[in-house]
Write an enzyme that holds these catalytic residues in place. Structure first.
Site, mmCIF file in Angstrom:
data_model
loop_
_atom_site.group_PDB
_atom_site.id
_atom_site.type_symbol
_atom_site.label_atom_id
_atom_site.label_comp_id
_atom_site.label_asym_id
_atom_site.label_seq_id
_atom_site.Cartn_x
_atom_site.Cartn_y
_atom_site.Cartn_z
ATOM 1 N N HIS A 118 9.301 1.036 -20.124
ATOM 2 C CA HIS A 118 8.862 1.237 -18.747
ATOM 3 C C HIS A 118 9.879 2.087 -17.989
ATOM 4 O O HIS A 118 11.014 2.274 -18.429
ATOM 5 C CB HIS A 118 8.677 -0.096 -18.022
ATOM 6 C CG HIS A 118 7.376 -0.769 -18.322
ATOM 7 N ND1 HIS A 118 7.165 -1.502 -19.468
ATOM 8 C CD2 HIS A 118 6.209 -0.804 -17.633
ATOM 9 C CE1 HIS A 118 5.931 -1.969 -19.470
ATOM 10 N NE2 HIS A 118 5.334 -1.566 -18.370
ATOM 11 N N GLY A 130 -1.669 -7.460 -9.694
ATOM 12 C CA GLY A 130 -1.087 -6.704 -10.784
ATOM 13 C C GLY A 130 0.422 -6.816 -10.822
ATOM 14 O O GLY A 130 1.066 -6.219 -11.682
ATOM 15 N N TYR A 169 0.806 -1.222 0.000
ATOM 16 C CA TYR A 169 0.000 0.000 0.000
ATOM 17 C C TYR A 169 0.843 1.278 0.000
ATOM 18 O O TYR A 169 0.385 2.340 -0.417
ATOM 19 C CB TYR A 169 -0.942 0.027 1.215
ATOM 20 C CG TYR A 169 -0.261 0.398 2.509
ATOM 21 C CD1 TYR A 169 -0.232 1.717 2.951
ATOM 22 C CD2 TYR A 169 0.382 -0.563 3.266
ATOM 23 C CE1 TYR A 169 0.414 2.057 4.135
ATOM 24 C CE2 TYR A 169 1.024 -0.235 4.440
ATOM 25 C CZ TYR A 169 1.036 1.078 4.868
ATOM 26 O OH TYR A 169 1.691 1.422 6.029
ATOM 27 N N LYS A 186 11.456 -0.607 -12.870
ATOM 28 C CA LYS A 186 10.644 -1.823 -13.026
ATOM 29 C C LYS A 186 11.499 -3.054 -12.760
ATOM 30 O O LYS A 186 12.643 -3.138 -13.219
ATOM 31 C CB LYS A 186 10.030 -1.889 -14.422
ATOM 32 C CG LYS A 186 9.074 -3.064 -14.609
ATOM 33 C CD LYS A 186 8.284 -2.932 -15.900
ATOM 34 C CE LYS A 186 7.428 -4.173 -16.157
ATOM 35 N NZ LYS A 186 6.498 -4.442 -15.046
ATOM 36 N N PRO A 207 -1.962 -8.924 -16.528
ATOM 37 C CA PRO A 207 -0.682 -8.331 -16.916
ATOM 38 C C PRO A 207 -0.769 -6.819 -17.044
ATOM 39 O O PRO A 207 0.223 -6.124 -16.857
ATOM 40 C CB PRO A 207 -0.380 -8.991 -18.268
ATOM 41 C CG PRO A 207 -1.175 -10.254 -18.283
ATOM 42 C CD PRO A 207 -2.410 -9.942 -17.493
ATOM 43 N N ASP A 221 2.659 -3.986 4.469
ATOM 44 C CA ASP A 221 3.956 -3.535 3.971
ATOM 45 C C ASP A 221 4.964 -3.717 5.093
ATOM 46 O O ASP A 221 4.728 -3.247 6.210
ATOM 47 C CB ASP A 221 3.902 -2.063 3.543
ATOM 48 C CG ASP A 221 5.094 -1.668 2.681
ATOM 49 O OD1 ASP A 221 6.239 -1.855 3.147
ATOM 50 O OD2 ASP A 221 4.886 -1.178 1.560
ATOM 51 N N MET A 267 2.133 2.139 -6.945
ATOM 52 C CA MET A 267 0.863 1.572 -7.395
ATOM 53 C C MET A 267 -0.065 1.330 -6.205
ATOM 54 O O MET A 267 -1.275 1.564 -6.303
ATOM 55 C CB MET A 267 1.096 0.268 -8.150
ATOM 56 C CG MET A 267 1.550 0.464 -9.584
ATOM 57 S SD MET A 267 0.322 1.325 -10.599
ATOM 58 C CE MET A 267 -1.005 0.120 -10.593
ATOM 59 N N GLY A 280 3.645 1.724 -1.705
ATOM 60 C CA GLY A 280 4.350 1.920 -2.967
ATOM 61 C C GLY A 280 3.582 2.811 -3.925
ATOM 62 O O GLY A 280 2.481 3.282 -3.630
#
Length: 255
Positions: free
Chosen positions: A141, A86, A9, A145, A112, A34, A13, A11
């Protein structure tokens, strides 16, 4: 109200997921997970097991890391918690094994890519693949990543291969790579070359380039902000409770 736990939570995303779930009127964030937990307006836990022991959860949303997500799912699914994932980098075999560990009626939904544009890009690529003898995928990206190629690129290559089978690319491949430049033709995914670009300035973009005699067709999708993923994430949260088993791809819920 759908009771949602968000792994990762804190991060980039995960924070976007928290904001989107909080803004929705039919769901609520009941806890965050987390190991480097920071203050939040909901209970936070260092591990998923601690969270599930203390909180009633309907759906786990996981945007953590490839080396973390499998362990989280192995805890949530046997306890009957639907999972919306995700985090890419999981093989089909791993996903199938995790789904098999779930209690009956529990859904493992893996996407994905959660953007509607990326799903349509893959659908358009599927339609074009039988008509073009050559196809390559280039994905772009952000530099942080953790996996390459992206899950979207892998899935796109698989879809192209399925749609044009038994036809294969006739373009020169790895045999043309010069010494010291191995990999120049990309990673072969089901016979489709896939190239990964990592750089500051990108969030998530992908091109699918098709070629035939005297023509090319390029299909491109760009995500410039993580909010583009949120309608798909919310759709996954709302839909997971109505399905069971392993569901792959947002298109499964877009029909």
């Amino acid at each position: 109200m759908i009771k949602v736990a968000v792994a990762g939570y804190a991060g980039r995303m995960g924070s976007a997921v928290v904001d989107a779930v909080t803004a929705a009127d039919d769901m609520t964030v009941v806890c965050g997970i987390d190991p480097h937990a920071k203050e939040a307006p909901f209970p936070v836990f260092g591990t998923l097991a601690e969270a599930l022991d203390a909180t009633d959860v309907d759906v786990l949303v996981d945007f953590t890391q490839p080396n973390v997500v499998a362990a989280n799912l192995s805890v949530a699914l046997p306890r009957g918690v639907d999972c919306v994932v995700g985090t890419t980098g999981l093989s089909n075999e791993t996903l199938e094994g995790l789904a098999a560990s779930a209690t009956p009626g529990t859904c493992l939904f893996y996407a994905p890519n959660f953007t509607t544009g990326a799903v349509l890009m893959m659908e358009f690529a599927k339609a074009a693949a039988p008509y073009f003898p050559e196809a390559e995928v280039i994905e772009y990206h952000h530099c942080n990543k953790k996996d390459a190629p992206s899950g979207t690129a892998v899935r796109t290559a698989e879809i192209i291969a399925e749609a044009r089978a038994p036809r294969m690319s006739e373009a020169p491949g790895r045999e043309t790579e010069i010494a010291g430049a191995e990999g120049a033709r990309g990673a072969l995914i089901e016979g489709v070359p896939v190239h990964s670009v990592r750089s500051m300035g990108f969030v998530a973009s992908q091109e699918v380039i098709f070629g035939s005699l005297g023509q090319t067709l390029t299909i491109r999708h760009d995500s410039w902000d993580r909010t583009s993923y949120m309608p798909g994430v919310l759709l996954g949260i709302r839909s997971a409770g109505e399905r069971d088993g392993l569901i792959v791809g947002l298109e499964s819920f877009m029909n």
